[in-house]
Design a protein around this motif. Structure first.
Motif, short mmCIF file in Angstrom:
data_model
loop_
_atom_site.label_atom_id
_atom_site.label_comp_id
_atom_site.label_asym_id
_atom_site.label_seq_id
_atom_site.Cartn_x
_atom_site.Cartn_y
_atom_site.Cartn_z
N VAL A 105 0.84 -1.20 0.00
CA VAL A 105 0.00 0.00 0.00
C VAL A 105 0.87 1.24 0.00
CG1 VAL A 105 -1.76 1.31 1.24
CG2 VAL A 105 -1.88 -1.19 1.19
N LEU A 106 0.77 2.02 -1.08
CA LEU A 106 1.40 3.33 -1.14
C LEU A 106 0.43 4.31 -0.51
CD1 LEU A 106 2.53 1.60 -3.59
CD2 LEU A 106 3.01 3.78 -4.70
N GLY A 107 0.90 5.12 0.42
CA GLY A 107 0.01 6.02 1.13
C GLY A 107 0.40 7.47 1.00
N HIS A 108 -0.61 8.32 1.13
CA HIS A 108 -0.41 9.78 1.10
C HIS A 108 -1.52 10.42 1.93
CE1 HIS A 108 -0.77 13.92 -0.45
NE2 HIS A 108 0.50 13.83 -0.75
N ILE A 109 -1.16 11.40 2.72
CA ILE A 109 -2.14 12.17 3.48
C ILE A 109 -1.93 13.64 3.20
CG2 ILE A 109 -2.95 12.81 5.80
CD1 ILE A 109 -2.39 10.01 6.73
N GLY A 110 -2.95 14.30 2.68
CA GLY A 110 -2.83 15.71 2.37
C GLY A 110 -4.02 16.18 1.54
#
Length: 375
Positions: free
Chosen positions: A201-206
């Motif tokens: 899982v590649l994740g990003h928060i923004g």
């Protein structure tokens, strides 16, 4: 027991952006017996953090959004506000574009004025040029110049400001324990999100805004997913470009591979579901999400334009966004890494971002400035 001093924070909105997250992390860590926060936002829309602010004892006021045409009405709103709220002695501004308009008004009403830089660019185009011009007087109008990094400070206030006694670099502090790795939460979140066993899982928060570079991130994932079809991309957040990204995913045939659960205040749970944190921003001040991801023990691939001050552990690698193949190579390396507790060296590197220390420092500062303004 005396009433707490009330500090007025000014933001564009109260959703999960960088400045908003910093203000909320700071607010949560304050001893609210002594220091309480209230907020002014520039939108009538209900925002993510408002229920929590109410629970913590804070108030939220709505200021009209500045359009240029309402210049005098905007100034009048601020004059009326300060005239009817003499309880405020300190204003902490996280807005750049109009701070040079309302900070002088605040000073005339006897408030101590703080400007806080959270970025290193306004972008490009006519709107960015207008913002660049409007923010120039801030360095003269604010009594204190705060910045999340020296790069952000030099950009907004000029390089010379970094040597001035009224300049302070304020770390984007977090609750380190809140973001620590937890295997049970990881299993629960991956099940709730429908992530297949063994999937990377590649994740990003923004927020879905241009600086975060979501379009490029989806292109990276598309290239990765061709050879690893079980993988998933987890994008936590909301914003004006979300629908554009949804359409991009549909065009690329990735709709069922890209998870977009929206904006959440419990972001610590979503880090648990990730295997690698990917953050290809076009520009940033000092992104707190990269610090949070490191606190979780996640390997982080970030764009090289982001300030080196965020690379506080060996978990971070900075890469150019014009070298997609290089990012794919680093993603392959991340597949071999097991997530778990931080090493002593990694934990030590994160210590300057411990919000407990940042909050204690600013709590003392706020109270000193409140007393100073009340004399």
């Amino acid at each position: 027991m005396p009433q707490p001093v009330r500090i007025l924070h000014v933001l564009g909105g109260l959703d999960a952006g960088g400045a908003e997250s910093f203000a909320m992390n700071l607010y949560r860590a304050m001893d609210r017996r002594y220091v309480q926060f209230d907020f002014i936002k520039h939108t009538p829309r209900a925002c993510l953090f408002e229920p929590e602010i109410a629970r913590l004892g804070g108030r939220v006021f709505v200021c009209p959004r500045y359009t240029g045409k309402n210049h005098f009405a905007y100034l009048r709103w601020w004059k009326d506000f300060f005239a009817s709220h003499p309880e405020y002695k300190v204003i902490h501004s996280h807005v750049r574009s109009t701070a040079a308009l309302y900070l002088p008004v605040a000073k005339r009403y006897g408030l101590v004025t703080i400007a806080h830089s959270h970025s290193t660019s306004n972008g490009s185009g006519a709107a960015a040029m207008v913002k660049d011009l409007m923010q120039l007087p801030i360095r003269r109008e604010a009594e204190y110049l705060f910045a999340c990094s020296d790069e952000a400070g030099a950009w907004l206030y000029g390089k010379g400001a970094l040597q001035r006694p009224n300049y302070r670099r304020i770390s984007n502090g977090i609750d380190l324990a809140r973001f620590a790795f937890d295997g049970e939460t990881r299993a629960r979140m991956r099940a709730e999100l429908g992530i297949p066993d063994g999937a990377l899982v590649l994740g990003h928060i923004g927020r879905f805004t241009r600086p975060k570079n979501h379009v490029w991130l989806v292109e990276l994932f598309a290239a990765w997913n061709k050879h690893h079809p079980e993988s998933r991309l987890l994008l936590v957040g909301d914003g004006e470009l979300r629908e554009d990204v949804c359409r991009q995913c549909e065009t690329l045939g990735l709709t069922d591979k890209v998870l977009m659960p929206g904006a959440h205040t419990d972001t610590e749970n979503y880090y648990q579901a990730m295997d690698v944190f990917v953050f290809p921003s076009l520009w940033e001040g000092l992104p707190v999400s990269v610090v949070e991801a490191q606190a979780n023990g996640l390997p982080c691939l970030i764009s090289e334009v982001i300030t080196p001050e965020v690379r506080v552990t060996d978990l971070v690698q900075a890469l150019p966004t014009d070298a997609l193949a290089h990012w794919l190579e680093k993603l392959a390396d991340c597949r071999c890494r097991e997530q778990g507790a931080l090493t002593p060296a990694q934990y030590k590197g994160l210590q300057p971002f411990d919000m407990t220390w940042v909050a204690q420092d600013l709590q003392t500062f706020y109270r000193e400035q409140y007393e100073k303004a009340g004399r």
